[in-house]
Write an enzyme that holds these catalytic residues in place. Structure first.
Site, PDB file in Angstrom:
ATOM      1  CB  SER A   1      -0.908   0.029   1.231  1.00 54.54           C
ATOM      2  OG  SER A   1      -1.779  -1.077   1.247  1.00 54.54           O
TER       3      SER A   1
HETATM    4  N1  SAH Z   1      -1.141  -4.781   4.079  1.00 52.25           N
HETATM    5  C1  SAH Z   1      -0.451  -5.078   2.840  1.00 52.25           C
HETATM    6  C2  SAH Z   1      -1.269  -4.678   1.646  1.00 52.25           C
HETATM    7  C3  SAH Z   1      -1.196  -5.742   0.601  1.00 52.25           C
HETATM    8  S1  SAH Z   1      -2.384  -5.622  -0.710  1.00 52.25           S
HETATM    9  C4  SAH Z   1       0.940  -4.441   2.829  1.00 52.25           C
HETATM   10  O1  SAH Z   1       1.234  -3.619   3.691  1.00 52.25           O
HETATM   11  O2  SAH Z   1       1.752  -4.789   1.972  1.00 52.25           O
HETATM   12  C5  SAH Z   1      -3.710  -6.609  -0.106  1.00 52.25           C
HETATM   13  C6  SAH Z   1      -3.426  -8.064   0.193  1.00 52.25           C
HETATM   14  O3  SAH Z   1      -4.686  -8.668   0.551  1.00 52.25           O
HETATM   15  C7  SAH Z   1      -2.886  -8.892  -0.973  1.00 52.25           C
HETATM   16  O4  SAH Z   1      -1.695  -9.496  -0.594  1.00 52.25           O
HETATM   17  C8  SAH Z   1      -3.981  -9.936  -1.222  1.00 52.25           C
HETATM   18  O5  SAH Z   1      -3.492 -11.200  -1.619  1.00 52.25           O
HETATM   19  C9  SAH Z   1      -4.653 -10.012   0.139  1.00 52.25           C
HETATM   20  N2  SAH Z   1      -6.027 -10.542   0.152  1.00 52.25           N
HETATM   21  C10 SAH Z   1      -7.035 -10.319  -0.733  1.00 52.25           C
HETATM   22  N3  SAH Z   1      -8.143 -10.984  -0.376  1.00 52.25           N
HETATM   23  C11 SAH Z   1      -7.836 -11.655   0.783  1.00 52.25           C
HETATM   24  C12 SAH Z   1      -8.557 -12.546   1.646  1.00 52.25           C
HETATM   25  N4  SAH Z   1      -9.826 -12.893   1.415  1.00 52.25           N
HETATM   26  N5  SAH Z   1      -7.918 -13.020   2.726  1.00 52.25           N
HETATM   27  C13 SAH Z   1      -6.629 -12.703   3.001  1.00 52.25           C
HETATM   28  N6  SAH Z   1      -5.895 -11.882   2.223  1.00 52.25           N
HETATM   29  C14 SAH Z   1      -6.484 -11.370   1.122  1.00 52.25           C
END
Ligand code: SAH
Length: 230
Positions: free
Chosen positions: A80
């Site tokens: 993010s």
């Molecule tokens: N907090 C993260 C943001 C990553 S983007 C950071 O700081 O890097 C969002 C993430 O949510 C992705 O890795 C994606 O695979 C995950 N995601 C999407 N749907 C999900 C679900 N149902 N359960 C767990 N993770 C999920």
């Protein structure tokens, strides 16, 4: 993947685990920029100053680590934007020792920021590769989160209730399981919308079946998807 190749990749990763004065200087500038963009909570800013964001990105992107932008990580996902991390964390307002559930571990960067604030963090990731990478990144740094490979839509009923729930992917609607796992008096921050954009919602659980919702602007996240995947 062949075992020795795996090892080599890991050690390359360790060699890159340096946090220099130059990185710290760039990070200070980023923190100043976040303050100027309206982030007010100094505890959040101090926590973000302490986390070396460049260590959560592929080495090819290290030069971009301290610009206020989202960047690709593995498996088509993104780390993010720093402003988004600061904004969601400020809205979540976790207190020391509180139980925080994060949905979407991704790079593990947001997890580290929550841990720096003294929260007890449980984080779920649906993509196995990211779950493994975030673990290999966070644990050697001395962080101690509970990391889970699974579907965040289910939450973690065994550890509920949570004082705070932070969803870092864009949901189509409010997942009921998560609302149920939120403690009374707790706060959930979740972007809700479609793939073109999501409204940042703060849901405060005021009673067993009562919530108050407020809206906090538009953002653009990768989608929250059902089920887990390899
Ligand atoms: N907090 C993260 C943001 C990553 S983007 C950071 O700081 O890097 C969002 C993430 O949510 C992705 O890795 C994606 O695979 C995950 N995601 C999407 N749907 C999900 C679900 N149902 N359960 C767990 N993770 C999920």
């Amino acid at each position: 993947m062949h075992e020795s190749k795996k090892k080599r990749e890991r050690s390359t990763n360790f060699a890159a685990m340096k946090d220099t004065y130059r990185h710290k200087g760039l990070r200070q500038k980023l923190i100043d920029a976040l303050r100027q963009k309206g982030i007010r909570n100094e505890d959040v800013l101090a926590a973000m100053y302490r986390v070396p964001r460049h260590l959560f990105m592929d080495s090819g992107f290290i030069n971009h680590s301290y610009t206020d932008k989202a960047f690709p990580i593995a498996a088509g996902q993104t780390i993010s934007q720093p402003y988004t991390v600061a904004f969601q964390t400020e809205l979540l307002a976790p207190e020391k020792h509180q139980k925080v559930l994060e949905i979407g571990t991704g790079s593990g960067y947001q997890t580290a920021v929550l841990l720096e604030l003294g929260a007890r963090v449980y984080s779920i990731e649906r993509i196995r590769e990211l779950y493994l990478r975030s673990r290999d990144q966070l644990i050697p740094m001395g962080y101690n989160p509970g990391l889970y490979y699974g579907d965040g839509y289910q939450g973690l009923p065994a550890f509920a209730p949570f004082d705070r729930i932070l969803v870092t992917a864009g949901a189509n609607e409010l997942p009921n399981n998560l609302l149920e796992q939120l403690a009374v008096g707790g706060r959930m921050v979740i972007p809700v919308g479609d793939r073109f954009g999501q409204k940042m919602l703060l849901i405060e659980k005021t009673g067993d079946k009562e919530t108050q919702t407020s809206e906090h602007g538009y953002f653009s996240f990768v989608p929250l998807l059902q089920g887990k995947t390899n």
